[in-house]
Motif scaffolding. Structure first.
Motif, short mmCIF file in Angstrom:
data_model
loop_
_atom_site.label_atom_id
_atom_site.label_comp_id
_atom_site.label_asym_id
_atom_site.label_seq_id
_atom_site.Cartn_x
_atom_site.Cartn_y
_atom_site.Cartn_z
N ARG A 1 0.88 -1.18 0.00
CA ARG A 1 0.00 0.00 0.00
C ARG A 1 0.92 1.22 0.00
NH1 ARG A 1 -3.12 3.07 3.85
NH2 ARG A 1 -5.30 3.15 3.19
N PHE B 1 2.01 5.43 -1.09
CA PHE B 1 1.62 6.80 -1.46
C PHE B 1 2.86 7.66 -1.64
CE2 PHE B 1 1.71 6.80 3.17
CZ PHE B 1 2.14 8.07 3.55
N HIS C 1 2.66 14.72 6.99
CA HIS C 1 3.15 14.85 5.61
C HIS C 1 2.08 15.49 4.74
CE1 HIS C 1 0.72 11.19 5.75
NE2 HIS C 1 0.35 11.56 4.53
N THR D 1 0.31 14.59 1.33
CA THR D 1 0.15 13.51 0.34
C THR D 1 0.04 14.14 -1.05
OG1 THR D 1 -1.04 12.15 1.95
CG2 THR D 1 -1.30 11.56 -0.37
N PHE E 1 -2.09 9.30 -3.48
CA PHE E 1 -2.30 7.99 -2.83
C PHE E 1 -2.41 6.96 -3.94
CE2 PHE E 1 -5.06 4.61 -1.30
CZ PHE E 1 -4.34 4.20 -0.19
N SER F 1 -5.70 5.47 -6.99
CA SER F 1 -6.85 6.31 -6.63
C SER F 1 -6.80 7.63 -7.43
CB SER F 1 -6.79 6.60 -5.13
OG SER F 1 -7.24 7.88 -4.83
N THR G 1 -8.33 10.51 -6.37
CA THR G 1 -8.81 11.58 -5.49
C THR G 1 -8.19 12.91 -5.91
OG1 THR G 1 -8.60 9.91 -3.77
CG2 THR G 1 -9.12 12.13 -3.03
N HIS H 1 -2.78 19.38 1.96
CA HIS H 1 -3.05 19.51 3.40
C HIS H 1 -2.11 18.60 4.19
CE1 HIS H 1 -5.22 15.81 2.37
NE2 HIS H 1 -5.00 15.45 3.62
N THR I 1 -2.50 16.31 7.56
CA THR I 1 -3.48 15.79 8.53
C THR I 1 -2.91 15.93 9.94
OG1 THR I 1 -4.47 14.28 6.96
CG2 THR I 1 -4.70 13.70 9.28
N ARG J 1 -7.40 12.64 13.51
CA ARG J 1 -8.53 11.89 12.92
C ARG J 1 -9.55 11.62 14.02
NH1 ARG J 1 -4.09 9.85 10.03
NH2 ARG J 1 -4.33 10.24 7.80
N SER K 1 2.63 2.19 3.51
CA SER K 1 1.78 2.34 4.69
C SER K 1 1.25 0.97 5.08
CB SER K 1 0.62 3.28 4.36
OG SER K 1 -0.36 3.21 5.35
N TYR L 1 4.40 4.01 8.64
CA TYR L 1 4.94 4.45 7.36
C TYR L 1 6.42 4.07 7.24
CZ TYR L 1 0.80 7.50 7.20
OH TYR L 1 -0.48 7.99 7.19
O1 3AM Z 1 -3.11 11.92 5.86
P1 3AM Z 1 -3.47 12.29 4.47
O2 3AM Z 1 -4.88 12.78 4.33
O3 3AM Z 1 -2.50 13.21 3.80
O4 3AM Z 1 -5.81 9.92 3.96
C1 3AM Z 1 -4.73 9.06 3.68
C2 3AM Z 1 -3.38 9.69 3.95
O5 3AM Z 1 -3.40 11.02 3.54
C3 3AM Z 1 -4.65 8.84 2.19
O6 3AM Z 1 -3.33 8.49 1.92
C4 3AM Z 1 -2.47 9.00 2.94
C5 3AM Z 1 -1.65 7.88 3.52
O7 3AM Z 1 -2.48 6.88 4.00
N1 3AM Z 1 -5.54 7.75 1.77
C6 3AM Z 1 -5.74 6.58 2.39
N2 3AM Z 1 -6.62 5.84 1.69
C7 3AM Z 1 -6.98 6.56 0.62
C8 3AM Z 1 -7.84 6.33 -0.49
N3 3AM Z 1 -8.52 5.20 -0.63
C9 3AM Z 1 -6.29 7.79 0.65
N4 3AM Z 1 -6.43 8.73 -0.29
C10 3AM Z 1 -7.27 8.45 -1.31
N5 3AM Z 1 -7.95 7.31 -1.41
#
Ligand code: 3AM
Length: 196
Positions: free
Chosen positions: A10, A12, A50, A52, A55, A129, A131, A136, A138, A141, A175, A184
């Motif tokens: 997994r 990113f 960090h 991102t 992802f 993905s 997205t 940003h 994080t 949560r 991850s 990580y």
């Molecule tokens: O902490 P941030 O938001 O920068 O939210 C997850 C995290 O980002 C994002 O990838 C980063 C490392 O895990 N993430 C996890 N699953 C995801 C998904 N299915 C994702 N982003 C998009 N789609």
């Protein structure tokens, strides 16, 4: 399950704050933790904070090698953007917040870097993905049972203490998810050329 799938990781792509920014984020987050000591708000640990860039999800070993080669080849043609903080905000929104983050300024150089990386990554990892890029960091949560949304209202849109960071590279990160949170591990660092 075929071997490629079984050995997938997994992954990113991310920018990690430099030491000066890490220290500012740490101080600011400690203040926020004191101001909002809400049960169920899980704060990110400093070393994991960090930005991102992309992802990727589950990536096979072959896809990973191709991605590293392609990004290494792309980097000399990319520019170093700057990171600048904007304001605190929530995903997906304040009332149903699942994530508290520090939003970063969306400047042209940063968007261009994310766009180039996205194009390259989508080609090498077809299942990645898609997205949209929302720069940003994080900070916390919220668990499913979190009920402190109203208490966090004053924080929405509050501007952060200023800092700036020139992005001299980014990292491919693995991850691993577990009950105690994500772990990580850096896999490969990509270097961006010095700005002339
Ligand atoms: O902490 P941030 O938001 O920068 O939210 C997850 C995290 O980002 C994002 O990838 C980063 C490392 O895990 N993430 C996890 N699953 C995801 C998904 N299915 C994702 N982003 C998009 N789609």
């Amino acid at each position: 399950m075929n071997t490629e799938k079984k050995n997938s990781a997994r992954l990113f792509l991310a920018v990690f704050p430099d030491d000066a920014v890490k220290s500012i984020l740490d101080k600011e987050t400690t203040l926020l933790q004191k101001k909002y000591p809400l049960p169920g708000l899980k704060w990110t640990v400093p070393a994991q904070r960090h930005l991102t860039l992309k992802f990727l999800g589950d990536v096979s070993p072959g896809e990973k090698e191709r991605l590293i080669q392609r990004l290494d080849a792309l980097c000399p043609r990319l520019r170093r953007p700057r990171l600048l903080p904007k304001a605190y905000a929530f995903f997906p929104n304040r009332r149903r917040a699942r994530v508290l983050y520090l939003g970063l300024e969306e400047n042209a150089a940063l968007s261009a870097l994310a766009r180039e990386i996205d194009a390259c990554a989508s080609e090498c990892v077809p299942g990645a993905s898609s997205t949209p890029f929302r720069p940003h960091i994080t900070l916390a949560r919220m668990g499913r049972r979190f009920s402190g949304h109203a208490a966090l209202t004053p924080l929405a849109g509050e501007t952060a203490r200023p800092w700036r960071q020139e992005v001299d590279g980014f990292v491919l990160v693995e991850s691993r998810l577990s009950a105690s949170g994500a772990k990580y591990t850096p896999v490969h660092t990509f270097f961006l050329p010095e700005t002339k």
